[in-house]
Design a protein around this motif. Structure first.
Motif, PDB file in Angstrom:
ATOM      1  N   TYR A   1       0.796  -1.236   0.000  1.00 17.68           N
ATOM      2  CA  TYR A   1       0.000   0.000   0.000  1.00 17.68           C
ATOM      3  C   TYR A   1       0.829   1.289   0.000  1.00 17.68           C
ATOM      4  CZ  TYR A   1      -4.125  -2.817   0.491  1.00 17.68           C
ATOM      5  OH  TYR A   1      -5.122  -3.723   0.242  1.00 17.68           O
ATOM      6  N   MET A   2       2.150   1.186  -0.132  1.00 15.22           N
ATOM      7  CA  MET A   2       2.914   2.437  -0.069  1.00 15.22           C
ATOM      8  C   MET A   2       2.681   3.297  -1.309  1.00 15.22           C
ATOM      9  SD  MET A   2       6.795   1.025  -0.264  1.00 15.22           S
ATOM     10  CE  MET A   2       7.393   0.014  -1.610  1.00 15.22           C
ATOM     11  N   ARG A   3       2.630   2.654  -2.474  1.00 18.66           N
ATOM     12  CA  ARG A   3       2.393   3.441  -3.690  1.00 18.66           C
ATOM     13  C   ARG A   3       0.953   3.967  -3.757  1.00 18.66           C
ATOM     14  NH1 ARG A   3       5.472   2.612  -8.592  1.00 18.66           N
ATOM     15  NH2 ARG A   3       3.485   2.181  -9.589  1.00 18.66           N
ATOM     16  N   PRO A   4      -0.052   3.110  -3.521  1.00 17.79           N
ATOM     17  CA  PRO A   4      -1.423   3.658  -3.496  1.00 17.79           C
ATOM     18  C   PRO A   4      -1.590   4.769  -2.456  1.00 17.79           C
ATOM     19  CG  PRO A   4      -1.498   1.276  -3.589  1.00 17.79           C
ATOM     20  CD  PRO A   4      -0.060   1.649  -3.392  1.00 17.79           C
ATOM     21  N   GLY A   5      -0.977   4.577  -1.281  1.00 17.09           N
ATOM     22  CA  GLY A   5      -1.070   5.596  -0.238  1.00 17.09           C
ATOM     23  C   GLY A   5      -0.467   6.913  -0.714  1.00 17.09           C
ATOM     24  N   TYR A   6       0.687   6.795  -1.344  1.00 12.05           N
ATOM     25  CA  TYR A   6       1.349   8.002  -1.865  1.00 12.05           C
ATOM     26  C   TYR A   6       0.474   8.682  -2.911  1.00 12.05           C
ATOM     27  CZ  TYR A   6       4.604  10.842  -4.568  1.00 12.05           C
ATOM     28  OH  TYR A   6       5.203  11.888  -5.239  1.00 12.05           O
ATOM     29  N   LEU A   7      -0.109   7.880  -3.807  1.00 12.14           N
ATOM     30  CA  LEU A   7      -0.898   8.456  -4.898  1.00 12.14           C
ATOM     31  C   LEU A   7      -2.170   9.135  -4.381  1.00 12.14           C
ATOM     32  CD1 LEU A   7      -0.460   5.650  -7.591  1.00 12.14           C
ATOM     33  CD2 LEU A   7       0.684   7.870  -7.465  1.00 12.14           C
ATOM     34  N   VAL A   8      -2.795   8.537  -3.391  1.00 14.45           N
ATOM     35  CA  VAL A   8      -3.985   9.172  -2.809  1.00 14.45           C
ATOM     36  C   VAL A   8      -3.587  10.484  -2.135  1.00 14.45           C
ATOM     37  CG1 VAL A   8      -5.713   8.971  -0.970  1.00 14.45           C
ATOM     38  CG2 VAL A   8      -5.369   7.084  -2.557  1.00 14.45           C
ATOM     39  N   ALA A   9      -2.481  10.455  -1.407  1.00 10.70           N
ATOM     40  CA  ALA A   9      -2.001  11.692  -0.767  1.00 10.70           C
ATOM     41  C   ALA A   9      -1.656  12.741  -1.813  1.00 10.70           C
ATOM     42  CB  ALA A   9      -0.785  11.392   0.111  1.00 10.70           C
ATOM     43  N   LEU A  10      -1.061  12.302  -2.903  1.00 12.84           N
ATOM     44  CA  LEU A  10      -0.718  13.236  -3.986  1.00 12.84           C
ATOM     45  C   LEU A  10      -1.984  13.817  -4.616  1.00 12.84           C
ATOM     46  CD1 LEU A  10       1.636  14.398  -5.721  1.00 12.84           C
ATOM     47  CD2 LEU A  10       1.265  12.489  -7.291  1.00 12.84           C
ATOM     48  N   SER A  11      -3.013  12.985  -4.704  1.00 15.57           N
ATOM     49  CA  SER A  11      -4.284  13.461  -5.266  1.00 15.57           C
ATOM     50  C   SER A  11      -4.862  14.591  -4.430  1.00 15.57           C
ATOM     51  CB  SER A  11      -5.314  12.319  -5.313  1.00 15.57           C
ATOM     52  OG  SER A  11      -4.831  11.260  -6.076  1.00 15.57           O
ATOM     53  N   VAL A  12      -4.662  14.517  -3.132  1.00 18.77           N
ATOM     54  CA  VAL A  12      -5.239  15.530  -2.243  1.00 18.77           C
ATOM     55  C   VAL A  12      -4.331  16.765  -2.169  1.00 18.77           C
ATOM     56  CG1 VAL A  12      -6.024  16.035   0.102  1.00 18.77           C
ATOM     57  CG2 VAL A  12      -6.396  13.768  -0.874  1.00 18.77           C
ATOM     58  N   THR A  13      -3.055  16.528  -1.928  1.00 17.60           N
ATOM     59  CA  THR A  13      -2.158  17.672  -1.691  1.00 17.60           C
ATOM     60  C   THR A  13      -1.623  18.294  -2.982  1.00 17.60           C
ATOM     61  OG1 THR A  13      -0.160  16.300  -1.587  1.00 17.60           O
ATOM     62  CG2 THR A  13      -1.376  16.620   0.473  1.00 17.60           C
ATOM     63  N   GLY A  14      -1.449  17.464  -3.998  1.00 16.58           N
ATOM     64  CA  GLY A  14      -0.872  17.964  -5.244  1.00 16.58           C
ATOM     65  C   GLY A  14       0.609  18.268  -5.129  1.00 16.58           C
TER      66      GLY A  14
ATOM     67  N   ALA B   1      -4.067  13.912   4.721  1.00 20.41           N
ATOM     68  CA  ALA B   1      -3.678  14.845   3.647  1.00 20.41           C
ATOM     69  C   ALA B   1      -4.573  16.081   3.686  1.00 20.41           C
ATOM     70  CB  ALA B   1      -3.782  14.149   2.299  1.00 20.41           C
ATOM     71  N   ARG B   2      -5.845  15.872   3.929  1.00 17.89           N
ATOM     72  CA  ARG B   2      -6.767  17.015   4.004  1.00 17.89           C
ATOM     73  C   ARG B   2      -6.427  17.906   5.189  1.00 17.89           C
ATOM     74  NH1 ARG B   2     -12.250  13.596   2.737  1.00 17.89           N
ATOM     75  NH2 ARG B   2     -12.024  13.508   0.483  1.00 17.89           N
ATOM     76  N   ASN B   3      -6.106  17.280   6.307  1.00 18.10           N
ATOM     77  CA  ASN B   3      -5.718  18.064   7.480  1.00 18.10           C
ATOM     78  C   ASN B   3      -4.475  18.894   7.197  1.00 18.10           C
ATOM     79  OD1 ASN B   3      -7.820  17.110   8.992  1.00 18.10           O
ATOM     80  ND2 ASN B   3      -6.646  15.494   9.988  1.00 18.10           N
ATOM     81  N   LEU B   4      -3.559  18.268   6.496  1.00 17.39           N
ATOM     82  CA  LEU B   4      -2.320  18.979   6.154  1.00 17.39           C
ATOM     83  C   LEU B   4      -2.638  20.201   5.294  1.00 17.39           C
ATOM     84  CD1 LEU B   4       0.852  18.789   6.285  1.00 17.39           C
ATOM     85  CD2 LEU B   4       0.691  17.773   4.022  1.00 17.39           C
ATOM     86  N   LEU B   5      -3.494  19.983   4.326  1.00 16.24           N
ATOM     87  CA  LEU B   5      -3.880  21.096   3.453  1.00 16.24           C
ATOM     88  C   LEU B   5      -4.561  22.195   4.259  1.00 16.24           C
ATOM     89  CD1 LEU B   5      -5.427  19.932   0.076  1.00 16.24           C
ATOM     90  CD2 LEU B   5      -3.295  21.120   0.501  1.00 16.24           C
ATOM     91  N   ARG B   6      -5.449  21.749   5.166  1.00 20.92           N
ATOM     92  CA  ARG B   6      -6.212  22.704   5.957  1.00 20.92           C
ATOM     93  C   ARG B   6      -5.275  23.568   6.790  1.00 20.92           C
ATOM     94  NH1 ARG B   6      -9.791  19.112   8.341  1.00 20.92           N
ATOM     95  NH2 ARG B   6     -10.808  18.902   6.330  1.00 20.92           N
ATOM     96  N   ARG B   7      -4.314  22.951   7.350  1.00 18.88           N
ATOM     97  CA  ARG B   7      -3.378  23.722   8.188  1.00 18.88           C
ATOM     98  C   ARG B   7      -2.368  24.498   7.361  1.00 18.88           C
ATOM     99  NH1 ARG B   7      -3.200  18.772  11.046  1.00 18.88           N
ATOM    100  NH2 ARG B   7      -1.176  18.371  10.112  1.00 18.88           N
ATOM    101  N   GLU B   8      -2.297  24.192   6.096  1.00 21.53           N
ATOM    102  CA  GLU B   8      -1.308  24.806   5.207  1.00 21.53           C
ATOM    103  C   GLU B   8       0.093  24.754   5.810  1.00 21.53           C
ATOM    104  OE1 GLU B   8      -4.207  27.965   2.901  1.00 21.53           O
ATOM    105  OE2 GLU B   8      -2.754  28.692   4.338  1.00 21.53           O
ATOM    106  N   ARG B   9       0.365  23.557   6.279  1.00 29.81           N
ATOM    107  CA  ARG B   9       1.653  23.393   6.953  1.00 29.81           C
ATOM    108  C   ARG B   9       2.581  22.563   6.069  1.00 29.81           C
ATOM    109  NH1 ARG B   9       3.396  19.344  10.371  1.00 29.81           N
ATOM    110  NH2 ARG B   9       1.308  18.503  10.542  1.00 29.81           N
ATOM    111  N   LEU B  10       3.725  23.044   5.840  1.00 28.37           N
ATOM    112  CA  LEU B  10       4.703  22.279   5.088  1.00 28.37           C
ATOM    113  C   LEU B  10       5.779  21.780   6.041  1.00 28.37           C
ATOM    114  CD1 LEU B  10       5.145  24.619   2.026  1.00 28.37           C
ATOM    115  CD2 LEU B  10       3.886  22.478   2.115  1.00 28.37           C
TER     116      LEU B  10
END
Lengths: 224, 127
Positions: A64-77, A118-127
């Motif tokens: 699941y590492m690649r699917p997990g990465y791809l889903v995260a990429l889909s959200v965060t871009g 990933a959504r939480n990360l986006l929400r916080r706009e934290r890098l």
């Protein structure tokens, strides 16, 4: 293999070789190993991981590492954020493994964790800037010009994906990049097969149109 | 619709396409980070209650001492000047703030006076 390297990676040498084959070469000698890995269901692996078996948890990670990465990429871009999110999601999943009520559906459960984080990360706009794992771009055979072209293609793809909804990005990446079937995607994202097909169709059309524009062709042009 | 034929070439989005060692390192990092939790899971089912208590003994003793010290300091700092009342005997409490002769006094007189005198002194009889 040195002791230091062994200590860094908890898997044994032969396990690492099979993992490497599985990741890098989907069509060669790893077939036997790959089938061995595929034979064990997610439920078997989750139950073993609950007892702290590193090797079995490692198989789940491989799966699941690649699917997990791809889903995260889909959200965060963002590739770096996607990498961080996917990595952290595995630890969160392990800590909350008792909450996975249906171990056979670990995939869907895990991808939900990835998506929420990933959504939480986006929400916080934290890098977050952690230890560097970002791809070290290896020099291509074509030299700097080829590297530049590859970089441009990636940027165009990332730009094109931004115009898609989150679920369409997920469907497209999991199908065309990860190679999951409609049924697998539907099960793990919790949507019907027909909807997966529809999302895939429109996502491809949109992306091809966008890439056609980048290449100066007609909107319907086959860019890649 | 033939999905396989229409498959798009998205490899540049895969970090492993750029860096062949990427996924192996990623895998190693995840397992390395997960090792503590996996070790806890390996140990947890085998531990008896006494072992759990024993494992907690070392951190628990100093923590308890610290908590007790802090509680003592807190009590001393917030100590009130003392109770606003002083202890009184039961007999004294019965006559405290009572106007007129207290009942024991009245009762004491009845031994010497007749019933009329007693009722008059108690205010309950007017001849």
């Amino acid at each position: 293999m040195t002791e230091k390297a062994e200590a860094r990676h908890p898997l044994k040498l032969d396990e690492r070789v099979s993992l490497l084959c599985l990741i890098l070469n989907k069509k060669t000698s790893s077939r036997v190993r790959k089938s061995e890995l595929r034979e064990r269901t997610d439920g078997d692996l989750v139950r073993a991981a609950l007892e702290g078996r590193t090797q079995d948890f490692g198989v789940l990670v491989t799966r699941y590492m690649r699917p997990g990465y791809l889903v995260a990429l889909s959200v965060t871009g963002n590739p770096e954020d996607a990498e961080d999110v996917a990595q952290e999601a595995f630890l969160v999943a392990l800590e909350r493994l008792e909450d996975c009520r249906n171990p056979e559906k670990f995939g869907g459960w895990f991808l939900t964790i990835v998506r929420n984080r990933a959504r939480n990360l986006l929400r916080r706009e934290r890098l977050r800037r952690g230890e560097e794992l970002t791809p070290e771009i290896s020099p291509g055979k074509g030299g700097p010009a080829e590297d530049l072209r590859r970089m441009e293609i990636r940027e165009q793809l990332e730009e094109g994906l931004k115009g898609l909804s989150e679920v369409r990005r997920e469907v497209l990446l999991l199908h065309d990049l990860e190679g999951w079937k409609h049924r697998e995607i539907g099960e793990r994202l919790g949507i019907p097969d027909g909807t997966v097909r529809s999302h895939l169709h429109f996502a491809r059309k949109h992306l091809r149109d966008r890439l056609g524009m980048f290449h100066g062709g007609t909107p319907e042009g086959e860019a890649l | 619709m033939n999905d396989s034929k229409d498959r798009m070439e998205l490899d540049p989005l895969d970090p492993g396409w750029w860096d062949p060692g990427f996924w192996l390192r990623f895998h190693g990092r995840v397992l390395s980070d997960a090792e503590a939790e996996l070790a806890r899971r390996r140990i947890a089912p085998d531990m008896s209650l006494s072992e759990v208590v024993f494992r907690w003994r070392k951190p628990l003793v100093p923590l308890t001492l610290l908590a007790a010290t802090l509680a003592g300091i807190f009590v001393m700092v917030n100590e009130e000047p003392g109770p606003l009342y002083s202890p009184v005997a039961l007999e004294e409490a019965l006559i405290l703030d009572v106007e007129g002769d207290p009942i024991p006094t009245v009762l004491g007189r009845t031994a010497e006076l007749d019933e009329t005198a007693f009722l008059t002194s108690a205010g309950g009889f007017l001849p």
